[in-house]
Scaffold this active site. Structure first.
Site, PDB file in Angstrom:
ATOM      1  N   LEU A 104       0.869  -1.178   0.000  1.00 43.13           N
ATOM      2  CA  LEU A 104       0.000   0.000   0.000  1.00 43.13           C
ATOM      3  C   LEU A 104       0.901   1.221   0.000  1.00 43.13           C
ATOM      4  CD1 LEU A 104      -2.636  -1.003   2.724  1.00 43.13           C
ATOM      5  CD2 LEU A 104      -2.987  -0.996   0.250  1.00 43.13           C
ATOM      6  N   ASP A 105       0.506   2.286  -0.716  1.00 43.37           N
ATOM      7  CA  ASP A 105       1.332   3.483  -0.683  1.00 43.37           C
ATOM      8  C   ASP A 105       1.279   4.102   0.714  1.00 43.37           C
ATOM      9  OD1 ASP A 105      -0.692   5.752  -0.585  1.00 43.37           O
ATOM     10  OD2 ASP A 105      -1.363   4.744  -2.399  1.00 43.37           O
ATOM     11  N   THR A 106       2.187   4.997   0.984  1.00 42.99           N
ATOM     12  CA  THR A 106       2.370   5.521   2.342  1.00 42.99           C
ATOM     13  C   THR A 106       1.102   6.136   2.904  1.00 42.99           C
ATOM     14  OG1 THR A 106       4.687   5.961   1.801  1.00 42.99           O
ATOM     15  CG2 THR A 106       3.803   7.020   3.770  1.00 42.99           C
ATOM     16  N   THR A 120      -2.014   5.406   2.128  1.00 40.39           N
ATOM     17  CA  THR A 120      -3.162   4.505   2.137  1.00 40.39           C
ATOM     18  C   THR A 120      -3.123   3.633   3.376  1.00 40.39           C
ATOM     19  OG1 THR A 120      -3.273   4.470  -0.274  1.00 40.39           O
ATOM     20  CG2 THR A 120      -4.376   2.685   0.884  1.00 40.39           C
TER      21      THR A 120
END
Length: 344
Positions: free
Chosen positions: A208-210, A212
Site C-alpha cells: 500500500l502506498d504511504t 493509504t
C-alpha cells in the site's frame, strides 16, 4: 480513530457492511453428508448436502477469524492463451482405501486435530461423513494414515494447513507507514509493528502506498504470496474511498465501464455508494488490479481526487474490528479460504 470499525470506513462506518470479517468464530460451518444417506464415490468439492446428523463443525473453536463456512465449488479463473478466462477444472473424487494410504504416516484424525480443525472425536465424525479429502480424494476410513508434510487435506473444501512453520498474519497499516520491512530513511515501516525478536522472517503480500491505510497480509509462504499477487488469479480487493462531494450520478457507471490511464484501461469490478453528506462522499469499490496507486489514479481520472483511502478486504480476509496498527494471526479457516481463492 482506534476502532477497526472506523478503519474500514473513513467516516467511522461499520466495515462489516463492506463484507469484512469480524473476530471470533461462531462455528456453524455448513455440514455435509446427511445422516444415514449413502456416500457418493464421485463428488465435486462443495457439492455435499447439509449434515443433519452429528452437527460436527470444523474450526468451531478458533479464537481469531470469522467462521467463513465451506468453500463452494467455484474456482479461481485464470486467463488462457487467447486472453479469455477459463475455469480450473475440478477433479473427480473417489474413495481412497486404507491400502492406498501410507502405513508409516500419522492417523488422519490426529493430523486434523493437531492442525486445529476440531477435537479428535469430531474429526472422526467429519471423516465418517465423507467431508474430508486427502490429495483430492474423499477419505472415509478412520484408520487412514497421511504424511502431514506432503499430503494435502481439505475439510468441507477448506484447505487444512499442516505445516507448523508457515505463518499468516493480517496487519492494519496506519497512514504514514511505508510498506517495507526496513526503511533506510528511518520512516515507520511494517517491522516496527511486529513483536521484537520474532523468529519468523515474514514478507508482505503486495503493498500500500504511504498515505493509504488498511489491510496488508504478512506471511512466509512464498507460493501463496506469489499466487495472491499474480494477476492471472484476479484476487479481489475491497477499498473504502472518501472524496469531496457531491458526486453526480454516472460516476460509478463510468468507473465500471473503465477509464483510460497512462498504462491502459482500468475499471472496477463493483462500485457502491456508502454515505453522502454535505462536503464529502464515501464509497466502496472492488477491483482485482494490482497496479500501483490504481484506485487514486482512477478517481483522479473521473475528477474526484481521493481524500482518504482504506483497503478493507483482500479476497475472503477482512479487517473486521481489528485496531489500526495491530497485527493478528489468521485463523485456520481464513487460511483455508485464502488458499482456495488461488486454487491451493
Amino acid at each position: 480513530m482506534t476502532q477497526a470499525g472506523r478503519q474500514g470506513s473513513p467516516n467511522g462506518g461499520n466495515p462489516r457492511r463492506n463484507g469484512s470479517s469480524g473476530a471470533g468464530s461462531r462455528g456453524g460451518a455448513a455440514r455435509g453428508g446427511a445422516k444415514g444417506a449413502p456416500k457418493s464415490p464421485a463428488r465435486k468439492r462443495g457439492d455435499r448436502p447439509q449434515a443433519k446428523g452429528s452437527g460436527a463443525a470444523p474450526f468451531a473453536g478458533e479464537r481469531f477469524g470469522k467462521n467463513l463456512g465451506p468453500v463452494r465449488g467455484d474456482k479461481p479463473q485464470r486467463h488462457s492463451a487467447g486472453g479469455r478466462k477459463s475455469p480450473t477444472p475440478l477433479p473427480q473424487h473417489t474413495p481412497r482405501s486404507r491400502a492406498e494410504m501410507s502405513e508409516d504416516g500419522v492417523r488422519l484424525q490426529k493430523v486434523m486435530a493437531n492442525a486445529g480443525v476440531a477435537s479428535r472425536r469430531v474429526c472422526e465424525e467429519l471423516i465418517a461423513e465423507g467431508r474430508v479429502e486427502v490429495n483430492g480424494q474423499i477419505v472415509t476410513e478412520l484408520g487412514s494414515r497421511v504424511n502431514p508434510e506432503t499430503d494435502v487435506i481439505h475439510v468441507d473444501g477448506v484447505r487444512v494447513q499442516t505445516n507448523e512453520h508457515l505463518v499468516y498474519m493480517a496487519f492494519n497499516k496506519p497512514r504514514g507507514v511505508v510498506s517495507t520491512m526496513d526503511d533506510p530513511e528511518g520512516r515507520p515501516c511494517i517491522s516496527d509493528y511486529l513483536r521484537p525478536g520474532s523468529p519468523e522472517r515474514l514478507f508482505h503480500v503486495g503493498r500500500l502506498d504511504t498515505n493509504t491505510e488498511g489491510l496488508l497480509l504478512l506471511t512466509n509462504d512464498g507460493e501463496l504470496a506469489n499466487r495472491l499477487t499474480h494477476p492471472s488469479y484476479e484476487v479481489p480487493k475491497t477499498y473504502v474511498v472518501q472524496v469531496r462531494g457531491p458526486m453526480p450520478q454516472g460516476v460509478g457507471a463510468q468507473l465500471r465501464r473503465g477509464v483510460e490511464l497512462e498504462d491502459g484501461l482500468a475499471k472496477v469490478d463493483s462500485f457502491r455508494l456508502v454515505d453522502s453528506t454535505p462536503g464529502f462522499v464515501l464509497c466502496e469499490v472492488v477491483l482485482h488490479s494490482g497496479k500501483n496507486r490504481i484506485v487514486r489514479r482512477m478517481f483522479d481520472a473521473v475528477g474526484f481526487p481521493v481524500q482518504r483511502l482504506v483497503r478493507a478486504k483482500i479476497g475472503p480476509i477482512g479487517l473486521g474490528d481489528q485496531k489500526q496498527g495491530t497485527v493478528r494471526r489468521l485463523g485456520k479457516q481464513e487460511i483455508g479460504h485464502l488458499m482456495a481463492a488461488v486454487g491451493l
